[in-house]
Motif scaffolding. Sequence first.
Motif, mmCIF file in Angstrom:
data_model
loop_
_atom_site.group_PDB
_atom_site.id
_atom_site.type_symbol
_atom_site.label_atom_id
_atom_site.label_comp_id
_atom_site.label_asym_id
_atom_site.label_seq_id
_atom_site.Cartn_x
_atom_site.Cartn_y
_atom_site.Cartn_z
ATOM 1 N N UNK A 153 0.869 -1.180 0.000
ATOM 2 C CA UNK A 153 0.000 0.000 0.000
ATOM 3 C C UNK A 153 0.903 1.226 0.000
ATOM 4 N N UNK A 154 0.696 2.108 -0.955
ATOM 5 C CA UNK A 154 1.550 3.289 -1.073
ATOM 6 C C UNK A 154 1.107 4.385 -0.100
ATOM 7 N N UNK A 155 2.026 5.284 0.202
ATOM 8 C CA UNK A 155 1.725 6.416 1.080
ATOM 9 C C UNK A 155 0.604 7.239 0.487
ATOM 10 N N UNK A 156 -0.189 7.847 1.364
ATOM 11 C CA UNK A 156 -1.276 8.704 0.932
ATOM 12 C C UNK A 156 -2.632 8.015 0.927
ATOM 13 N N UNK A 157 -2.672 6.769 1.340
ATOM 14 C CA UNK A 157 -3.943 6.048 1.385
ATOM 15 C C UNK A 157 -4.818 6.625 2.495
ATOM 16 N N UNK A 158 -6.121 6.600 2.257
ATOM 17 C CA UNK A 158 -7.066 7.033 3.293
ATOM 18 C C UNK A 158 -6.943 6.090 4.490
ATOM 19 N N UNK A 159 -7.158 6.621 5.683
ATOM 20 C CA UNK A 159 -7.024 5.815 6.905
ATOM 21 C C UNK A 159 -7.933 4.591 6.887
ATOM 22 N N UNK A 160 -9.125 4.729 6.300
ATOM 23 C CA UNK A 160 -10.065 3.601 6.237
ATOM 24 C C UNK A 160 -9.891 2.768 4.958
ATOM 25 N N UNK A 161 -8.871 3.100 4.176
ATOM 26 C CA UNK A 161 -8.559 2.435 2.904
ATOM 27 C C UNK A 161 -9.678 2.550 1.873
ATOM 28 N N UNK A 162 -10.531 3.572 2.021
ATOM 29 C CA UNK A 162 -11.579 3.779 1.017
ATOM 30 C C UNK A 162 -10.988 4.284 -0.297
ATOM 31 N N UNK A 163 -9.788 4.815 -0.239
ATOM 32 C CA UNK A 163 -9.040 5.225 -1.432
ATOM 33 C C UNK A 163 -7.574 4.902 -1.182
ATOM 34 N N UNK A 164 -6.990 4.132 -2.071
ATOM 35 C CA UNK A 164 -5.590 3.741 -1.890
ATOM 36 C C UNK A 164 -4.994 3.344 -3.228
ATOM 37 N N UNK A 165 -3.672 3.463 -3.291
ATOM 38 C CA UNK A 165 -2.918 2.991 -4.445
ATOM 39 C C UNK A 165 -2.053 1.835 -3.977
ATOM 40 N N UNK A 166 -2.105 0.749 -4.730
ATOM 41 C CA UNK A 166 -1.361 -0.468 -4.394
ATOM 42 C C UNK A 166 -0.297 -0.708 -5.453
ATOM 43 N N UNK A 167 0.912 -1.025 -5.001
ATOM 44 C CA UNK A 167 1.956 -1.462 -5.916
ATOM 45 C C UNK A 167 1.921 -2.986 -5.927
ATOM 46 N N UNK A 168 1.894 -3.557 -7.106
ATOM 47 C CA UNK A 168 1.925 -5.011 -7.252
ATOM 48 C C UNK A 168 3.193 -5.344 -8.032
#
Length: 111
Positions: free
Chosen positions: A10-25
């Motif tokens: 999970x990249x930095x800057x994700x919402x605390x509740x993970x409702x919006x996040x960017x994932x590196x795969x």
Amino acid sequence: MAETTPKIKIMKGAAADLSAATYQIFDESHTIGNALRWMIMKNPKVEFCGYSVPHPSENLIQVRIQMYDGLSSLNALIEALNNLDAVCETVENKYHASLASNNYERWEEKS
């Protein structure tokens, strides 16, 4: 002992509740990126999903997921991965069944 890179981060800057996040795969490309984006967008609770390959020399993709109603994007990602796995398994089973029944076109070289 050498450290191993996690498959998903999970990249930095994700919402605390993970409702919006960017994932590196890691160790993936457009092949899974496009199929995964398609599967994630089939979920009506997903507001937005997009993926990118940051640089051709980096062997990873980044997937951005935004959810409606504060739902977890991580749950949507896991569900989409499971669904994509099920689709691939179904295709593989149908392929093997077709081979076993000799129900396929054969290419024959003509003289």
